[in-house]
Scaffold this motif. Sequence first.
Motif, PDB file in Angstrom:
ATOM      1  N   THR A  67       8.186  50.902  43.933  1.00  0.00           N
ATOM      2  CA  THR A  67       7.931  52.160  44.635  1.00  0.00           C
ATOM      3  C   THR A  67       6.487  52.248  45.113  1.00  0.00           C
ATOM      4  OG1 THR A  67       7.279  53.435  42.666  1.00  0.00           O
ATOM      5  CG2 THR A  67       9.630  53.329  43.183  1.00  0.00           C
ATOM      6  N   VAL A 109      16.443  62.480  45.616  1.00  0.00           N
ATOM      7  CA  VAL A 109      16.386  61.690  46.847  1.00  0.00           C
ATOM      8  C   VAL A 109      15.140  60.809  46.854  1.00  0.00           C
ATOM      9  CG1 VAL A 109      16.189  61.776  49.360  1.00  0.00           C
ATOM     10  CG2 VAL A 109      17.721  63.360  48.159  1.00  0.00           C
ATOM     11  N   GLU A 110      14.025  61.377  46.439  1.00  0.00           N
ATOM     12  CA  GLU A 110      12.760  60.636  46.435  1.00  0.00           C
ATOM     13  C   GLU A 110      12.837  59.418  45.530  1.00  0.00           C
ATOM     14  OE1 GLU A 110       8.616  60.156  47.576  1.00  0.00           O
ATOM     15  OE2 GLU A 110      10.300  61.288  48.390  1.00  0.00           O
ATOM     16  N   CYS A 112      15.545  57.662  44.518  1.00  0.00           N
ATOM     17  CA  CYS A 112      16.421  56.637  45.096  1.00  0.00           C
ATOM     18  C   CYS A 112      15.804  56.027  46.353  1.00  0.00           C
ATOM     19  CB  CYS A 112      17.791  57.242  45.419  1.00  0.00           C
ATOM     20  SG  CYS A 112      18.723  57.795  43.983  1.00  0.00           S
ATOM     21  N   TRP A 113      15.196  56.871  47.161  1.00  0.00           N
ATOM     22  CA  TRP A 113      14.634  56.415  48.424  1.00  0.00           C
ATOM     23  C   TRP A 113      13.461  55.455  48.199  1.00  0.00           C
ATOM     24  CZ3 TRP A 113      16.413  56.474  53.173  1.00  0.00           C
ATOM     25  CH2 TRP A 113      15.544  56.213  54.231  1.00  0.00           C
ATOM     26  N   ARG A 114      12.552  55.830  47.309  1.00  0.00           N
ATOM     27  CA  ARG A 114      11.357  55.006  47.112  1.00  0.00           C
ATOM     28  C   ARG A 114      11.684  53.709  46.382  1.00  0.00           C
ATOM     29  NH1 ARG A 114       6.857  56.615  48.881  1.00  0.00           N
ATOM     30  NH2 ARG A 114       5.789  54.988  47.712  1.00  0.00           N
ATOM     31  N   ALA A 117      15.211  52.048  49.342  1.00  0.00           N
ATOM     32  CA  ALA A 117      14.887  51.781  50.749  1.00  0.00           C
ATOM     33  C   ALA A 117      13.428  51.382  50.954  1.00  0.00           C
ATOM     34  CB  ALA A 117      15.237  53.006  51.601  1.00  0.00           C
ATOM     35  N   ALA A 156      22.462  60.914  46.791  1.00  0.00           N
ATOM     36  CA  ALA A 156      21.084  60.460  46.957  1.00  0.00           C
ATOM     37  C   ALA A 156      21.010  58.933  46.994  1.00  0.00           C
ATOM     38  CB  ALA A 156      20.208  61.011  45.831  1.00  0.00           C
ATOM     39  N   TYR A 157      21.765  58.301  46.125  1.00  0.00           N
ATOM     40  CA  TYR A 157      21.796  56.836  46.051  1.00  0.00           C
ATOM     41  C   TYR A 157      22.407  56.252  47.318  1.00  0.00           C
ATOM     42  CZ  TYR A 157      22.561  52.297  43.689  1.00  0.00           C
ATOM     43  OH  TYR A 157      22.562  50.974  43.319  1.00  0.00           O
ATOM     44  N   MET A 159      22.409  57.514  50.303  1.00  0.00           N
ATOM     45  CA  MET A 159      21.452  57.636  51.407  1.00  0.00           C
ATOM     46  C   MET A 159      20.521  56.428  51.454  1.00  0.00           C
ATOM     47  SD  MET A 159      20.410  61.653  50.997  1.00  0.00           S
ATOM     48  CE  MET A 159      19.046  61.567  52.168  1.00  0.00           C
ATOM     49  N   ALA A 160      19.990  56.063  50.297  1.00  0.00           N
ATOM     50  CA  ALA A 160      19.045  54.948  50.231  1.00  0.00           C
ATOM     51  C   ALA A 160      19.733  53.609  50.494  1.00  0.00           C
ATOM     52  CB  ALA A 160      18.366  54.930  48.859  1.00  0.00           C
ATOM     53  N   ALA A 163      20.642  53.103  54.106  1.00  0.00           N
ATOM     54  CA  ALA A 163      19.407  52.865  54.855  1.00  0.00           C
ATOM     55  C   ALA A 163      19.004  51.396  54.764  1.00  0.00           C
ATOM     56  CB  ALA A 163      18.284  53.756  54.327  1.00  0.00           C
TER      57      ALA A 163
END
Length: 250
Positions: A67, A109-110, A112-114, A117, A156-157, A159-160, A163
């Motif tokens: 991350t 979201v943050e 999973c995203w960081r 993705a 959330a997962y 989404m990442a 991506a």
Amino acid sequence: MTGTRLAGQTILVTGAGQGIGRGTALALAKEGAQVALAGRTKAKCEVVAKEIEAFGGTAFALGCDVTERSQVDRAVADVVEHFGGLTGLVNNAASSVQQPLAQVTDADVELCWRSGAMGTLYGMQAALPHLRAAGGGSIVNFGSSTAVDGNATFGAYAMAKEAIRGLSRVAAREWGRYNIRVNVIVPVANSPASVEFGEEHPERFEAVQKSLALRRVGDCETDIGRAVVALVSDDLSYLTGDTLMLTGGK
């Protein structure tokens, strides 16, 4: 004793301390690749490195929180310094949060995203100049069947992970001119989370296995790791920008 199929290759695997990351690292090393094992908990990666060294393979363990861009940059630089180059990257590290969609928070979201993705993007960007210097190479990223299928509570997962698939297709088209291939694996595997689910809900786990055409959840090394071996080898040198569904016929 190791094989020679991947002799001369140096491959960095993130999230290598357990599950699919560990299985992938073992499979790569058994085919002769020099494997760098990166993970938030360096001690776990050191255990896997010892497993690899025990059968005659070559491994290098290092701590890395994907991350943080600075840590990813440092990890890639350390691998290149240690082995003299880089020919492959496996972006496996990711964190998951399960929550009904109506209750998903910015923090969910943050995370999973960081870890997913952004961590994948950081790894690809850091590896690019070294793969170009090597005359090409292979990047393998991981998607998720929960995202492809739209499984409840994985918003959330998902989404990442989706991506990552879009990012991989773009990279394949931009970097193909450098002989760099980028592909995605969507696995169903006996990861630590899967094993835990099976122990806590044996009947539901058995139902999941029966729903698969092959009637079993994939093994992290022999089913998923060996597929990574094929992707980074010359055997699939014309495959890029694609998603390999390793779901046992889900």
